[in-house]
Design a protein around this motif. Sequence first.
Motif, short mmCIF file in Angstrom:
data_model
loop_
_atom_site.label_atom_id
_atom_site.label_comp_id
_atom_site.label_asym_id
_atom_site.label_seq_id
_atom_site.Cartn_x
_atom_site.Cartn_y
_atom_site.Cartn_z
N TYR A 153 1.00 -1.32 -0.13
CA TYR A 153 -0.05 -0.06 0.15
C TYR A 153 0.79 1.34 0.00
N ILE B 295 0.82 5.18 -1.67
CA ILE B 295 1.48 6.62 -1.02
C ILE B 295 2.61 7.12 -1.78
N GLU B 296 3.64 6.37 -2.01
CA GLU B 296 4.63 6.64 -2.71
C GLU B 296 4.91 6.89 -4.03
N PHE C 279 4.53 9.46 -6.82
CA PHE C 279 5.65 10.54 -7.33
C PHE C 279 6.66 9.64 -8.09
N TRP C 280 6.70 8.45 -7.88
CA TRP C 280 7.91 7.81 -8.81
C TRP C 280 7.41 7.84 -10.22
N ALA C 281 6.12 7.82 -10.33
CA ALA C 281 5.33 7.53 -11.73
C ALA C 281 5.28 9.14 -12.22
N SER D 88 -0.32 15.16 -9.11
CA SER D 88 -1.56 15.24 -8.02
C SER D 88 -0.89 14.48 -6.68
N GLY D 89 0.02 13.59 -6.71
CA GLY D 89 0.39 12.79 -5.68
C GLY D 89 -0.73 11.77 -5.25
N ARG D 90 -1.70 11.48 -6.27
CA ARG D 90 -2.75 10.61 -6.06
C ARG D 90 -2.62 9.44 -7.18
N SER E 238 -7.75 4.57 -4.02
CA SER E 238 -7.16 3.60 -3.79
C SER E 238 -7.02 3.15 -2.16
N PHE E 239 -7.60 2.04 -1.68
CA PHE E 239 -8.05 1.76 -0.37
C PHE E 239 -7.07 0.54 0.28
N ASN F 39 2.11 5.97 8.61
CA ASN F 39 2.32 6.56 7.35
C ASN F 39 1.21 6.60 6.43
N ALA F 40 -0.12 6.44 6.74
CA ALA F 40 -1.18 6.42 5.87
C ALA F 40 -2.50 6.74 6.61
N GLY F 41 -2.53 6.85 8.13
CA GLY F 41 -3.39 7.50 8.59
C GLY F 41 -4.87 6.61 8.85
N TRP G 174 8.58 18.62 -5.45
CA TRP G 174 7.53 17.85 -5.04
C TRP G 174 7.98 16.19 -5.39
N ARG H 110 8.77 13.87 -2.56
CA ARG H 110 7.51 13.09 -2.90
C ARG H 110 6.33 13.60 -1.72
N ALA I 85 3.22 16.38 -2.54
CA ALA I 85 2.65 17.24 -3.60
C ALA I 85 2.44 18.54 -3.11
N GLN J 288 -0.79 20.75 -3.87
CA GLN J 288 -2.21 20.02 -3.94
C GLN J 288 -2.73 19.89 -2.70
N PHE K 220 2.81 14.65 6.19
CA PHE K 220 1.95 13.78 7.02
C PHE K 220 0.43 14.35 6.70
N ARG L 25 0.90 11.34 3.83
CA ARG L 25 0.93 10.28 4.93
C ARG L 25 -0.21 10.35 5.84
N GLY L 26 -1.24 10.25 5.39
CA GLY L 26 -2.53 9.96 6.23
C GLY L 26 -3.31 11.04 6.78
N LYS M 97 -6.93 10.95 5.63
CA LYS M 97 -7.87 9.89 5.98
C LYS M 97 -7.79 9.81 7.62
N SER M 98 -7.39 10.86 8.51
CA SER M 98 -7.31 10.78 9.65
C SER M 98 -7.42 11.94 10.41
#
Lengths: 460, 225
Positions: free
Chosen positions: A288, A293-294, A297-299, A303-305, A310-311, A349-351, B34, B38, B40, B43, B211, B215-216, B219-220
């Motif tokens: 995930y 998450i990362e 940015f590699w791609a 937008s960073g999305r 995605s879930f 790292n993803a909340g 950005w 890593r 954004a 945004q 963060f 990083r979350g 969603k939190s």
Amino acid sequence: MPEGILCNKKPVDTVDQLQALLADKSGKQYYEEMKQLDVNGDALWATLQKTLKSRLRTWLEICAHCGMCADSCFFYLANGRDPEQVPSYKIQSTLGELVRRKGQVDNAFMHYVMDTAWSKCTCCNRCAMYCPFGIDMGVMFGYVRGLCFSQGFVPWELKIGSGMHRIYRAQMDVTTEDWVETCGWMCEEYEEDWPGLEFPVDKPNADIIYTVNAREVKHYPEDLAEAAILFHLAGENWTVPSEGWEETSLAMFAGDWEGCKKQVESVYAAMDRLKPKRMVVTECGHAYRATVIEGPFWAGLKSGRTPVESFHYVEWVAEALRTGKLKIDPSKRIKEPVTYQDSCNYIRNAGLRSCAREIMSYIAEDFREMAPCGEHNFCCGGGGGLNGIGRYREARNVGLKVKRDQILATGAKLVVSPCHNCWDAIRDMEEIYHIGIRWSFLKPLLLKMVVVPEHLRPEE
Amino acid sequence: MYEFVTGPLAIFAFVVFFVGVIWRAIWYIRGLNWQMDRVAYGQNVVYGLKGAIRSIVRWLIPFGTHGWRFYPGFTILVFTFHVCLLVTPVFLLGHNLLLEERWGFRLPSLPEAVADVMTLAVMVAAVFILLRRIALPEVRILTKTYDIVLILIAVAPFLTGFIAYHQLGDYKFWLIAHILCGEIMLVAIPLTKLSHFILFFLSRAQLGMDFGTKRGGMKSSGLPW
């Protein structure tokens, strides 16, 4: 000898190279060759100048050397508070030195950097939460791994792993045919028990595109079946892509950024091709992290999305339980004390902390939190690729002690662990320390307690 | 001498300080990337700002974070040191009289006894921070001469100012020493690790945005620092 046959600065891009590495048992020859490997200091310095930007430079420069990161690191705690395990020391003595010496370092130094980057840091990012300046040494060690990879100083297993992604777009040698066949096989295997069960491959415009970890395909195919059954019971309109189904990224653990890009682009291409409403990722933390998450940015996605929302699997389960798509039989809830392993990659790292708690409120009667928990939880001890590296097995086993003691303190004998890495680490922990615990992904637990609607039951 | 250190040299020190601090900020922000970081940055600006502000504010509150609460003694030292170090010189009566004399305006002033106690607090806190550096193995291993020198640079204006104010020695000598030490500190802020004067805020904001968006944070309710 500047470049070895197996250990060199070239990434693995062909099946022949890969086979040669695999044939070198435990990387014996590989590590021997590494002892002779030349360091290209000029290339290192050029990379540092190009990629070490203000964020990382500032982190290196303003570190107050206050030591507040010490107790945040499970390696420091597990190794009897060894000062050499203080995160700041680890990064200053590696990346800090590389910068001070302008990349002009020798083979022995690069060995030290490699050993530190992979066996003394799992990139769990916990120290970032405890530094007053917000210095994230996990992020920095990720960067250091990239430098090591570019110079050929990378653990044998991860050189192979990155090669797998480059060749198969999967962390293991699972081809498209293998994958599609396994899906069909699992469907056949279980359709008698679950009438109407489907395993739709490449179905366009589905509500959910489901993506997995190659281990599931190769070693735990029943996990795929369980996912299919749960989607089936929840009445989801779902599919898997024939290509771009692998979410994991050993390339990320290896610091192979080009490999990372290739891997996530295969998944994003599947999204573009099949146009699903959203993606759900299996119970894997780093998968995930890498793809959702990362990965953008590699791609190069500004937008960073990801192309579609995605879930993580825990988000889907929490939603399915909340909306009643999946119903739990109250008599079958877990009665014994049970605890939950918060994966660094999708909790800190993803909340997703609250999703995990929500799920536990549905399935467990005596849920016990570890201390600390949630975003502050300690790494399982095997993250960042460490589980899979033979060279560092002993260091990994010592690191497991922190998680072991955390689990024991809850009094629970069952650990819910919806992350492949954590799951492995906890399994190994039991093997090494014999503390009498069991561990499980969510899928098998859910299948035991979910209410099967009348019309989906097999005929007697 | 007095004319020189309070005239051209003072102006030089203030120019280096202000230009240097602004340059540090511009350099930091321009160096953000950005794709490499890593994050954004452009945004989800609202989430980003929220994350940045939380990340700064929580760490500015004594015991406001898990980290501060974990080390209560050190936290008291750090806050005492920094608050007294920043507040005392700005609101010191002597400094404001000088300011009024030279530039025709002044800020409110602290009662002299309070300023005196705060000056002592800076020095006492610094002594304990230094002792901690030597006593704790996990801090000792990180400590470089540079770290000690920076603490001395930061404390010197307070020590010399204290001696001058209480006329414990040759007043003229200590006054000039005090002014010089203050100027050294001003110049050192943008040029050394003391640049955390500004970079603390930028670095915390950056990680808070990270963060808060990627990083979350979306969603939190936000990372519990």
